[in-house]
Design a protein around this motif. Sequence first.
Motif: not given
Length: 375
Positions: A25-32, A49-56, A99-108
Amino acid sequence: MRMLFSAVSAYGHILPLAPLMQAAVDAGHDVALLTSEGVRPLAANELAAEVELLGVCAEAEDHIAEAARRSGGDPFHPTPEVIGEVFGNTRLILDAENGLSAASTWAPDLIVAELFDTVGPMIAARMELPWYQVGIGPALPAVLAGEIDRSVLPHYERAGVKPVPAAGYLDTCPAALQDPEWVSEIPVLPVRVGAHRRPNPSGIELPRFTDPSKPTVLLTLGTVFSEASTLAALCSAVAQADVNVLATLGVVLEESPEVTGRGEVRFVPFAPLEELLKDVTLVVAAGGSGTVLGTLSRGIPLVLWPQGADQPINAARAAAAGVALVAGSADETSEAVARALQDEQLHTRAAQVAADNELRPTPAEIVATLTAGSR
């Protein structure tokens, strides 16, 4: 870069990832974080706070119950076969598709999975993404790693993909505690560890003791094995050593148990280990990885009474490294505490482990390495 962290939905599996998530987060990356919805309160308090929770994913209690039903074993005191079922087969049955569905949507762009997580590696294989594995203590013994690998293989076969080795293993375990016979098949990146801290100070006010000249011993059973009867027995035994005892209630207990003993005992709720270790001379614990590694990062020795899970392994490695004494019961801890407080070599060795830890790359430096190698 978009970095997806994946972890079993338990404090001891998520908190070791927190420094890496904070650094990202400090380095400016998007994190989930891919885990269960039930850990949202934990995430709100303990993660950036910037960490997005994928609670699936399934909740820990549902996961444990299903694994017990399938294996017929005790997930808290498991055989290698039960460990394979808990973290391999059952985990993927309950969580792989969600998990795969959530990850595919978030697109890491990159996946980072803790040692016991098998969902992140499966997603990496199916999405053809690079991934890294993070150790949360000593490396898994080969027999345990083999059981987990064996149990997940049918899931890969059904998905039509092959397991993809991690691009690297982020080793948070001090060299002194690592199994000397362990050989990694993938590149190892040592990581500096520290006692867990929150992004914002918790503001907890630690109790004052009547006689501050006595040594202060921190007593914690972690977040899983904090049963009232066990905590009371251990507190009473440690207090017999005539020390000040700062005891944590964990995340389950709300009321302080009754204890006896010569020493003074004060209870506090769950709090970051970094704050609890202030002015502490010795730590008495069950032997969870976070407690052991965090304590040693401050150069403080331990007395360990393992309760289950990976704690016997951690205790054995800490004892072999000369930084901990191991007790087999609550009663044995009183003598162990008295011995540990007088054992200069124990304290010297713990200080050396802390000094060695300071020479390792920081989480920020590791994140820079991971992201540079994945562009």
